[in-house]
Every structure is written in C-alpha cells, then in structure tokens.
Design an enzyme around this catalytic site. Structure first.
Site, short mmCIF file in Angstrom:
data_model
loop_
_atom_site.label_atom_id
_atom_site.label_comp_id
_atom_site.label_asym_id
_atom_site.label_seq_id
_atom_site.Cartn_x
_atom_site.Cartn_y
_atom_site.Cartn_z
N ASP A 48 -0.54 24.48 -7.25
CA ASP A 48 -1.61 23.77 -6.41
C ASP A 48 -0.51 25.03 -5.05
O ASP A 48 0.00 25.30 -4.16
CB ASP A 48 -0.57 22.49 -5.32
CG ASP A 48 0.51 22.03 -5.52
OD1 ASP A 48 2.17 22.93 -5.29
OD2 ASP A 48 1.45 21.70 -6.34
N GLU A 85 -4.61 -10.41 4.32
CA GLU A 85 -5.08 -11.73 3.48
C GLU A 85 -6.31 -12.40 4.36
O GLU A 85 -6.03 -12.63 5.52
CB GLU A 85 -3.95 -12.41 3.09
CG GLU A 85 -4.31 -14.20 2.06
CD GLU A 85 -4.90 -13.52 0.83
OE1 GLU A 85 -7.00 -13.18 0.93
OE2 GLU A 85 -4.67 -14.58 -0.29
N HIS A 89 1.72 -9.72 -3.80
CA HIS A 89 3.27 -9.94 -3.83
C HIS A 89 3.73 -11.05 -4.41
O HIS A 89 3.12 -12.11 -4.92
CB HIS A 89 2.99 -10.76 -2.43
CG HIS A 89 2.53 -11.79 -1.97
ND1 HIS A 89 2.81 -13.12 -1.84
CD2 HIS A 89 0.52 -12.01 -1.56
CE1 HIS A 89 1.60 -13.81 -1.82
NE2 HIS A 89 0.87 -13.72 -1.88
N GLU A 107 7.66 28.14 -9.41
CA GLU A 107 6.32 27.81 -9.87
C GLU A 107 5.25 28.58 -10.87
O GLU A 107 5.53 28.89 -12.21
CB GLU A 107 5.67 28.82 -8.73
CG GLU A 107 5.52 27.50 -7.03
CD GLU A 107 4.57 25.95 -7.36
OE1 GLU A 107 4.49 26.39 -8.73
OE2 GLU A 107 4.28 25.49 -6.57
N ASP A 132 4.80 17.94 -10.87
CA ASP A 132 5.79 17.81 -9.64
C ASP A 132 6.54 16.63 -9.80
O ASP A 132 8.08 17.06 -10.27
CB ASP A 132 4.79 17.20 -8.61
CG ASP A 132 6.15 17.03 -7.91
OD1 ASP A 132 6.34 18.01 -6.74
OD2 ASP A 132 5.91 16.30 -6.74
#
Length: 384
Positions: free
Chosen positions: A77, A266, A181, A52, A126
C-alpha cells in the site's frame, strides 16, 4: 521447492515518523493461496518509508530462499515504494537510496510485478508490522513444508476456494465474522425479543458469552481454527443494547472502536415482543399460523420478512462498501445473521429459519462485493 508463482505482501510502520518502527511481510503461494512465511521485524527508530523498504526486502529474501526462480507479485500500500521499484519514480531521499539499491539488486534477475493496493487489503502485513513494534522483537513463522492443517488445505486466500465457481471476481475480498449477541434475561426465559420492545442489556451469562467470543476473535489471523484468515480491523454493531454490550466487550479485547448500523437491528415482532412462542400461538392463533413461513405477513404492529430483508440487505451493502477488503466483525441478531447467510448462499426464504444461530456463535462469510460469496462456517460455538 515452493510454487513457481509467489505473492509478497509487505508493510512498514513508524510511530512518530521517525519513531519506533517495524515491518511485516507475508509470502503466499499464488497458486493455492496458502501463506508460506510470515515475517515481523523490529527496526528501532526509523521513518515510515525506510520501514516499508525493509519490509519489502525481508519478503523478497524469504521468497528467493523458497524458490529463486519463482515469478513474484509484490503487493504493497506504499505508492512511493511501488512506483520507485517499478522505475516510474526516482529515489531521491538519502535514507532510501542505499536500501533501494539493495532491493533492486535482489530483483535484478527475477520476474517481478509491482502492484499498489489499498491499505485495507494489506491488513496481514500491517498486523505483523504492528506486532514487531508492540513486542519489540523479530518473529518468523514458516508454514511451508509443515503439515498442512485441514481448514487451509483447499482455502484460497484471494479468490473463491471452489474451482467450480463460475464467478470472475475483481472486487476486493471482504470477510465478515457474524457474531450474535450474548444472552439476556429474555433469551434465558425463551421470550421473543426484537426491535421496538424491551431493550435489555446482557445478563451475567451473556457477558461471559461475549468475553469468550472476544477471546476467540482475538486469535483470528494468528492462531486457532481461523489463523489463515486476515486479522480483524473493524467492528460494526446493531444499535440495540444487547449487541452494543457484546460489541464493546469485543472492542476492548481487540483494541478497536465500534461503529453502529441501524439496518442490522433485529426484526420487529410488534405486539408479540416479550411473549413466549406458546403465548403468541394461544393469543393470536390465526395471525401466528399466517405468519409462519410467510414472506409478507407480519405480527400485529411488527415487521414483515419482506421489509426486513430489504433493510438488512441495505446494511450488508453498506458494510461491503465501507469496509471493502477488510475483515469485519458484525455483531447482530438471529434474523439479520440468517439474512446475510441466506444472501451468501443465494438460498430461498427458508434460509430465514433453517440455520441455527446460537448466542455469541461465530459465522464466517467471505464476499467479493456483490460478485461472489463463500460460506466458511456457520454457528461455530466451540469457544463457548
């Protein structure tokens, strides 16, 4: 010289703690939201806290090089690093005393503010830390001074991009990538397919659709038309088979899991499911005419738009609460996607039939909780 207001987002990671470690840092122009530098550093074996600190040090050195007189906001963070650098906590661990002193010398003559943020709001740094650990090498990408790409010319990383927006946002930015989809045999035969009827999986063409979408989604946050958007960190899908199939193909490409949300299934077409539009119009002429453009009329044994909209809005709220601050792939259907776009646009009922939403198209929306929203793109199909 770069902006006089810079943001640094930094994060470090260690797989084992101590273990294989890497750090990531992003320097952002605070006035425009433009990402100026992205840094991934491979560290070797180290603890998470050391990683960090090294991430912060890399970000500060890059920011100082850009503009040594800039005012800097550091967002991390790591509560430990933020509190220690703000002077509220003492640095006690021997591994961090030296590097902590190095960072303090860097900022000694700078105007620096320290801000702790939730992990989900630090996804870009990250991702860079994980990139360093995955590839075991350093990388630095300088965007500052480069020819600015059109999609980011007026894009704000943290707030609504339009200066005319009256919305004062305090809630975290959540980016939704809406994916319809892939094709099924009902899609290919142009038959109505909603909730409660036949529940087919993807066809061969549908699986090809999903693989193409997954490749495009994997580039978000790193390259391609949406390199400026934070990387994807979660996938949510409707429970219907065709969306589950699509989401699982995407999850395999991104290395993420899929969570299921029934509220974004749906709309139900009741007795009309499996029929073509012409068949419905011929067999139920009065019901069909009453249903077109109606908020309250429903197909026989089906769902009204009014009831459906309430359900989808509950689902949208759930996504924004559970994934606040993240970039989320939402795999759903034509009508839920139109409903969420309609909510973002604050449009009327016609929002449910005016946008075209092709199989495996991508639509990108940004929400600041319920405070504001922004439409980035609708029905993008260039990857198909």
């Amino acid at each position: 010289m770069a902006s006089s207001n810079l943001i640094i987002e930094a994060d470090g990671g260690s797989r084992g703690n101590p273990g294989l470690a890497g750090s990531g840092a992003v320097v952002i122009d605070a006035d425009t939201g433009e990402v100026l530098i992205e840094i991934a550093r491979y560290i070797g074996i180290a603890t998470n806290n050391v990683a960090e600190y090294l991430a912060l040090k890399s970000g500060l050195e890059a920011a100082i090089e850009l503009n040594p007189e800039a005012r800097i906001l550091v967002r991390m963070d790591s509560k430990l690093v933020i509190e220690q650098m703000a002077g509220r906590w003492k640095i006690k661990h021997p591994d961090m005393i030296q590097i902590g002193s190095q960072v303090q010398r860097l900022v000694a003559n700078l105007q620096v503010r320290w801000m702790w943020i939730p992990r989900e709001e630090n996804s870009r740094a990250d991702a860079l830390a994980n990139k360093a650990m995955d590839e075991r090498e350093d990388s630095i990408v300088h965007s500052e001074g480069a020819k600015q790409r059109s999609p980011v010319a007026e894009f704000n990383q943290v707030k609504p991009s339009s200066v005319r927006s009256p919305d004062k946002v305090t809630e975290p930015l959540t980016t939704l990538i809406l994916v319809r989809h892939g094709r099924t045999h009902l899609t290919e035969s142009k038959r109505i397919s909603g909730s409660g009827g036949e529940n087919p999986g993807l066809s061969d063409l549908g699986r090809a659709d999903a693989r193409a979408a997954a490749k495009a989604l994997a580039e978000i946050g790193s390259k391609g038309p949406w390199a400026h958007i934070a990387p994807i960190s979660a996938i949510v899908a409707s429970p219907i088979q065709r969306t589950q199939d699509t989401a699982n193909i995407i999850a395999n490409e991104l290395g993420l899991s899929v969570s299921t949300l029934p509220e974004i299934a749906e709309i139900s077409f009741g007795d009309w499911d499996g029929h073509t539009n012409d068949e419905v119009e011929n067999q139920w002429p009065a019901e069909f005419t009453a249903w077109q453009g109606s908020w309250s009329a429903s197909p026989p044994n089906g769902e009204s738009l009014e009831a459906f909209d309430q359900r989808v809005m509950r689902g949208l709220l759930e996504i924004l609460i559970q994934h606040a601050g993240k970039t989320v792939v939402v795999v759903s259907h034509v009508m839920p996607i139109r409903g969420i776009i309609r909510e973002a646009m604050e449009s009327g009922i016609s929002g449910y039939w005016r946008p075209q939403v092709a199989p495996c198209s991508l639509s990108v929306l940004r929400f600041w909780g319920s405070q504001s929203a922004e439409v980035v793109t609708i029905n993008s199909t260039s990857h198909l």
